[in-house]
Motif scaffolding. Sequence first.
Motif, PDB file in Angstrom:
ATOM      1  N   TYR A  38       0.837  -1.209   0.000  1.00 47.29           N
ATOM      2  CA  TYR A  38       0.000   0.000   0.000  1.00 47.29           C
ATOM      3  C   TYR A  38       0.867   1.254   0.000  1.00 47.29           C
ATOM      4  CZ  TYR A  38      -2.943   3.730   1.797  1.00 47.29           C
ATOM      5  OH  TYR A  38      -3.572   4.934   1.969  1.00 47.29           O
ATOM      6  N   ARG A  39       1.833   1.299   0.916  1.00 47.98           N
ATOM      7  CA  ARG A  39       2.666   2.495   1.029  1.00 47.98           C
ATOM      8  C   ARG A  39       3.519   2.716  -0.211  1.00 47.98           C
ATOM      9  NH1 ARG A  39       3.458   5.080   5.706  1.00 47.98           N
ATOM     10  NH2 ARG A  39       5.688   5.309   5.336  1.00 47.98           N
ATOM     11  N   ALA A  40       4.049   1.627  -0.791  1.00 47.62           N
ATOM     12  CA  ALA A  40       4.867   1.760  -1.995  1.00 47.62           C
ATOM     13  C   ALA A  40       4.030   2.257  -3.164  1.00 47.62           C
ATOM     14  CB  ALA A  40       5.515   0.418  -2.334  1.00 47.62           C
ATOM     15  N   THR A  41       2.838   1.706  -3.319  1.00 47.44           N
ATOM     16  CA  THR A  41       1.949   2.131  -4.408  1.00 47.44           C
ATOM     17  C   THR A  41       1.536   3.580  -4.218  1.00 47.44           C
ATOM     18  OG1 THR A  41       1.120  -0.135  -4.586  1.00 47.44           O
ATOM     19  CG2 THR A  41      -0.180   1.592  -5.647  1.00 47.44           C
ATOM     20  N   LEU A  42       1.190   3.922  -2.995  1.00 54.59           N
ATOM     21  CA  LEU A  42       0.792   5.306  -2.698  1.00 54.59           C
ATOM     22  C   LEU A  42       1.924   6.271  -3.024  1.00 54.59           C
ATOM     23  CD1 LEU A  42      -1.534   6.984  -1.420  1.00 54.59           C
ATOM     24  CD2 LEU A  42      -0.321   6.761   0.744  1.00 54.59           C
ATOM     25  N   PHE A  43       3.136   5.932  -2.620  1.00 52.73           N
ATOM     26  CA  PHE A  43       4.279   6.800  -2.894  1.00 52.73           C
ATOM     27  C   PHE A  43       4.536   6.916  -4.389  1.00 52.73           C
ATOM     28  CE2 PHE A  43       8.824   7.234  -3.786  1.00 52.73           C
ATOM     29  CZ  PHE A  43       9.049   8.487  -3.231  1.00 52.73           C
ATOM     30  N   GLU A  44       4.541   5.769  -5.080  1.00 55.40           N
ATOM     31  CA  GLU A  44       4.855   5.793  -6.511  1.00 55.40           C
ATOM     32  C   GLU A  44       3.834   6.600  -7.305  1.00 55.40           C
ATOM     33  OE1 GLU A  44       5.293   1.749  -7.743  1.00 55.40           O
ATOM     34  OE2 GLU A  44       7.038   1.426  -6.444  1.00 55.40           O
ATOM     35  N   LEU A  45       2.562   6.474  -6.957  1.00 53.52           N
ATOM     36  CA  LEU A  45       1.541   7.242  -7.672  1.00 53.52           C
ATOM     37  C   LEU A  45       1.577   8.716  -7.278  1.00 53.52           C
ATOM     38  CD1 LEU A  45      -1.506   4.794  -7.588  1.00 53.52           C
ATOM     39  CD2 LEU A  45      -0.045   5.369  -9.547  1.00 53.52           C
ATOM     40  N   SER A  46       1.925   9.000  -6.038  1.00 52.71           N
ATOM     41  CA  SER A  46       1.944  10.391  -5.567  1.00 52.71           C
ATOM     42  C   SER A  46       3.028  11.217  -6.240  1.00 52.71           C
ATOM     43  CB  SER A  46       2.145  10.429  -4.057  1.00 52.71           C
ATOM     44  OG  SER A  46       1.057   9.847  -3.403  1.00 52.71           O
ATOM     45  N   VAL A  47       4.137  10.610  -6.596  1.00 49.14           N
ATOM     46  CA  VAL A  47       5.232  11.373  -7.197  1.00 49.14           C
ATOM     47  C   VAL A  47       5.037  11.602  -8.689  1.00 49.14           C
ATOM     48  CG1 VAL A  47       6.891  10.669  -5.444  1.00 49.14           C
ATOM     49  CG2 VAL A  47       6.698   9.347  -7.550  1.00 49.14           C
ATOM     50  N   LEU A  48       4.047  10.948  -9.291  1.00 47.27           N
ATOM     51  CA  LEU A  48       3.803  11.150 -10.713  1.00 47.27           C
ATOM     52  C   LEU A  48       3.185  12.519 -10.958  1.00 47.27           C
ATOM     53  CD1 LEU A  48       2.321   7.672 -11.717  1.00 47.27           C
ATOM     54  CD2 LEU A  48       4.653   8.498 -12.059  1.00 47.27           C
ATOM     55  N   SER A  49       3.455  13.068 -12.135  1.00 44.32           N
ATOM     56  CA  SER A  49       2.872  14.365 -12.487  1.00 44.32           C
ATOM     57  C   SER A  49       1.400  14.184 -12.837  1.00 44.32           C
ATOM     58  CB  SER A  49       3.619  14.966 -13.684  1.00 44.32           C
ATOM     59  OG  SER A  49       3.371  14.194 -14.848  1.00 44.32           O
ATOM     60  N   ASP A  50       0.684  15.302 -12.819  1.00 43.60           N
ATOM     61  CA  ASP A  50      -0.733  15.255 -13.161  1.00 43.60           C
ATOM     62  C   ASP A  50      -0.937  14.750 -14.592  1.00 43.60           C
ATOM     63  OD1 ASP A  50      -1.546  16.155 -10.685  1.00 43.60           O
ATOM     64  OD2 ASP A  50      -1.546  18.267 -11.288  1.00 43.60           O
ATOM     65  N   ARG A  51      -0.035  15.082 -15.474  1.00 42.29           N
ATOM     66  CA  ARG A  51      -0.133  14.648 -16.872  1.00 42.29           C
ATOM     67  C   ARG A  51      -0.003  13.118 -16.983  1.00 42.29           C
ATOM     68  NH1 ARG A  51      -2.422  15.286 -21.579  1.00 42.29           N
ATOM     69  NH2 ARG A  51      -1.215  14.243 -23.182  1.00 42.29           N
ATOM     70  N   VAL A  52       0.947  12.562 -16.292  1.00 43.42           N
ATOM     71  CA  VAL A  52       1.143  11.114 -16.333  1.00 43.42           C
ATOM     72  C   VAL A  52      -0.058  10.414 -15.706  1.00 43.42           C
ATOM     73  CG1 VAL A  52       2.590   9.203 -15.513  1.00 43.42           C
ATOM     74  CG2 VAL A  52       3.657  11.293 -16.356  1.00 43.42           C
ATOM     75  N   LEU A  53      -0.546  10.943 -14.585  1.00 39.12           N
ATOM     76  CA  LEU A  53      -1.733  10.357 -13.959  1.00 39.12           C
ATOM     77  C   LEU A  53      -2.928  10.415 -14.907  1.00 39.12           C
ATOM     78  CD1 LEU A  53      -1.453  11.720 -10.301  1.00 39.12           C
ATOM     79  CD2 LEU A  53      -1.193   9.349 -11.050  1.00 39.12           C
TER      80      LEU A  53
END
Length: 74
Positions: A38-53
Amino acid sequence: MAVTRSNSGLDVVLDAGRTIFHQKRDQIRQALAKRKVYRATLFELSVLSDRVLFDLGISRSNIKRHAMEAAYDC
């Protein structure tokens, strides 16, 4: 000569205690492993830019939900 083992009441209680201990230990290990995902996924998605998301089809407000799904199959 035959060897027999007599289980006294104390042996039975100790065996049951060991079993419960090992079950709880395994549950804690599984919970910690899920929390790590959970924490790894949360961190990895949080650091992505809005464009990538946006390209992934994930809004920033749904990052926690996606992390929960990845870790806990919710």
